[in-house]
Scaffold this motif. Structure first.
Motif, PDB file in Angstrom:
ATOM      1  N   ASP A  13       0.841  -1.192   0.000  1.00 44.04           N
ATOM      2  CA  ASP A  13       0.000   0.000   0.000  1.00 44.04           C
ATOM      3  C   ASP A  13       0.875   1.241   0.000  1.00 44.04           C
ATOM      4  O   ASP A  13       1.193   1.805   1.034  1.00 44.04           O
ATOM      5  N   TRP A  14       1.244   1.692  -1.187  1.00 43.04           N
ATOM      6  CA  TRP A  14       2.163   2.823  -1.309  1.00 43.04           C
ATOM      7  C   TRP A  14       1.570   4.112  -0.759  1.00 43.04           C
ATOM      8  O   TRP A  14       2.295   4.981  -0.287  1.00 43.04           O
ATOM      9  N   ASP A  15       0.253   4.266  -0.780  1.00 40.90           N
ATOM     10  CA  ASP A  15      -0.382   5.486  -0.300  1.00 40.90           C
ATOM     11  C   ASP A  15      -0.232   5.665   1.211  1.00 40.90           C
ATOM     12  O   ASP A  15      -0.193   6.788   1.700  1.00 40.90           O
ATOM     13  N   ARG A  16      -0.144   4.567   1.948  1.00 41.35           N
ATOM     14  CA  ARG A  16      -0.039   4.635   3.413  1.00 41.35           C
ATOM     15  C   ARG A  16       1.367   4.314   3.920  1.00 41.35           C
ATOM     16  O   ARG A  16       1.576   4.136   5.104  1.00 41.35           O
ATOM     17  N   LYS A  17       2.334   4.230   3.015  1.00 42.47           N
ATOM     18  CA  LYS A  17       3.689   3.810   3.364  1.00 42.47           C
ATOM     19  C   LYS A  17       4.269   4.621   4.518  1.00 42.47           C
ATOM     20  O   LYS A  17       4.701   4.066   5.518  1.00 42.47           O
ATOM     21  N   ALA A  18       4.300   5.939   4.410  1.00 46.99           N
ATOM     22  CA  ALA A  18       4.917   6.784   5.436  1.00 46.99           C
ATOM     23  C   ALA A  18       4.208   6.638   6.781  1.00 46.99           C
ATOM     24  O   ALA A  18       4.862   6.520   7.826  1.00 46.99           O
ATOM     25  N   GLN A  19       2.896   6.632   6.773  1.00 48.77           N
ATOM     26  CA  GLN A  19       2.114   6.507   8.009  1.00 48.77           C
ATOM     27  C   GLN A  19       2.394   5.177   8.699  1.00 48.77           C
ATOM     28  O   GLN A  19       2.645   5.125   9.909  1.00 48.77           O
ATOM     29  N   ASN A  20       2.356   4.092   7.952  1.00 49.49           N
ATOM     30  CA  ASN A  20       2.572   2.770   8.549  1.00 49.49           C
ATOM     31  C   ASN A  20       4.017   2.564   8.978  1.00 49.49           C
ATOM     32  O   ASN A  20       4.279   1.907   9.985  1.00 49.49           O
ATOM     33  N   GLU A  21       4.941   3.124   8.222  1.00 49.63           N
ATOM     34  CA  GLU A  21       6.352   3.017   8.595  1.00 49.63           C
ATOM     35  C   GLU A  21       6.615   3.748   9.910  1.00 49.63           C
ATOM     36  O   GLU A  21       7.306   3.239  10.786  1.00 49.63           O
ATOM     37  N   ALA A  22       6.032   4.940  10.076  1.00 48.88           N
ATOM     38  CA  ALA A  22       6.197   5.700  11.317  1.00 48.88           C
ATOM     39  C   ALA A  22       5.599   4.933  12.497  1.00 48.88           C
ATOM     40  O   ALA A  22       6.195   4.870  13.579  1.00 48.88           O
ATOM     41  N   GLU A  23       4.446   4.336  12.295  1.00 51.81           N
ATOM     42  CA  GLU A  23       3.804   3.554  13.356  1.00 51.81           C
ATOM     43  C   GLU A  23       4.671   2.357  13.750  1.00 51.81           C
ATOM     44  O   GLU A  23       4.873   2.081  14.923  1.00 51.81           O
ATOM     45  N   ASN A  24       5.198   1.648  12.758  1.00 44.81           N
ATOM     46  CA  ASN A  24       6.043   0.489  13.037  1.00 44.81           C
ATOM     47  C   ASN A  24       7.310   0.906  13.785  1.00 44.81           C
ATOM     48  O   ASN A  24       7.730   0.256  14.736  1.00 44.81           O
ATOM     49  N   ASN A  25       7.913   2.014  13.375  1.00 48.26           N
ATOM     50  CA  ASN A  25       9.148   2.481  14.010  1.00 48.26           C
ATOM     51  C   ASN A  25       8.927   3.024  15.416  1.00 48.26           C
ATOM     52  O   ASN A  25       9.868   3.078  16.208  1.00 48.26           O
ATOM     53  N   SER A  26       7.701   3.426  15.742  1.00 49.15           N
ATOM     54  CA  SER A  26       7.423   3.972  17.074  1.00 49.15           C
ATOM     55  C   SER A  26       7.231   2.879  18.125  1.00 49.15           C
ATOM     56  O   SER A  26       7.255   3.158  19.321  1.00 49.15           O
TER      57      SER A  26
END
Length: 126
Positions: A13-26
């Motif tokens: 899901d390229w549209d949510r990439k940044a949001q999900n990546e930030a959540e995973n990294n937090s």
């Protein structure tokens, strides 16, 4: 072989990439919801000797699971890379999705096979 945090939507899901990546990294280290990925490379002169299968087994069972709390891994294998595909399938990874026309490699458009491993699913090397 390397192990790092990613998010499921990096490939899907390229549209949510940044949001999900930030959540995973937090997420805290050891959180079972952290999503991980693996990358591998081995010189062709060493292919077919079981080296990567041993490395992956050691990485999973001696480091990632007991020391990092890894419970789920998602990774991509470029279609046609049969060696990597065999290593990951042998270790219990399952095909989750195929991303069509993922990338051009040596002038040829290739698909990406997204593979998933979860602790507790068929883990033949445990």
């Amino acid at each position: 072989m390397s192990l790092w945090r990613i998010n499921e939507y990096q490939c899907v899901d390229w549209d949510r990439k940044a949001q999900n990546e930030a959540e995973n990294n937090s997420r805290e280290a050891g959180d079972p919801n952290v999503l991980w990925s693996i990358g591998d490379f081995l010189a062709p002169s060493h292919h077919g000797q079981g080296i990567m299968s041993d490395v992956l087994d050691t990485l999973l069972h001696d480091w990632a699971i007991p020391r990092m709390g890894v419970r789920r891994i998602l990774l991509g294998v470029v279609e046609g890379n049969m060696g990597s595909l065999r290593v990951f399938v042998k270790s219990g990874f399952q095909l989750k999705q195929t991303v069509k026309d993922y990338r051009k490699i040596r002038g040829e458009t290739r698909n990406l096979q997204v593979m998933e491993w979860k602790l507790g699913q068929e883990d033949r090397l445990a």
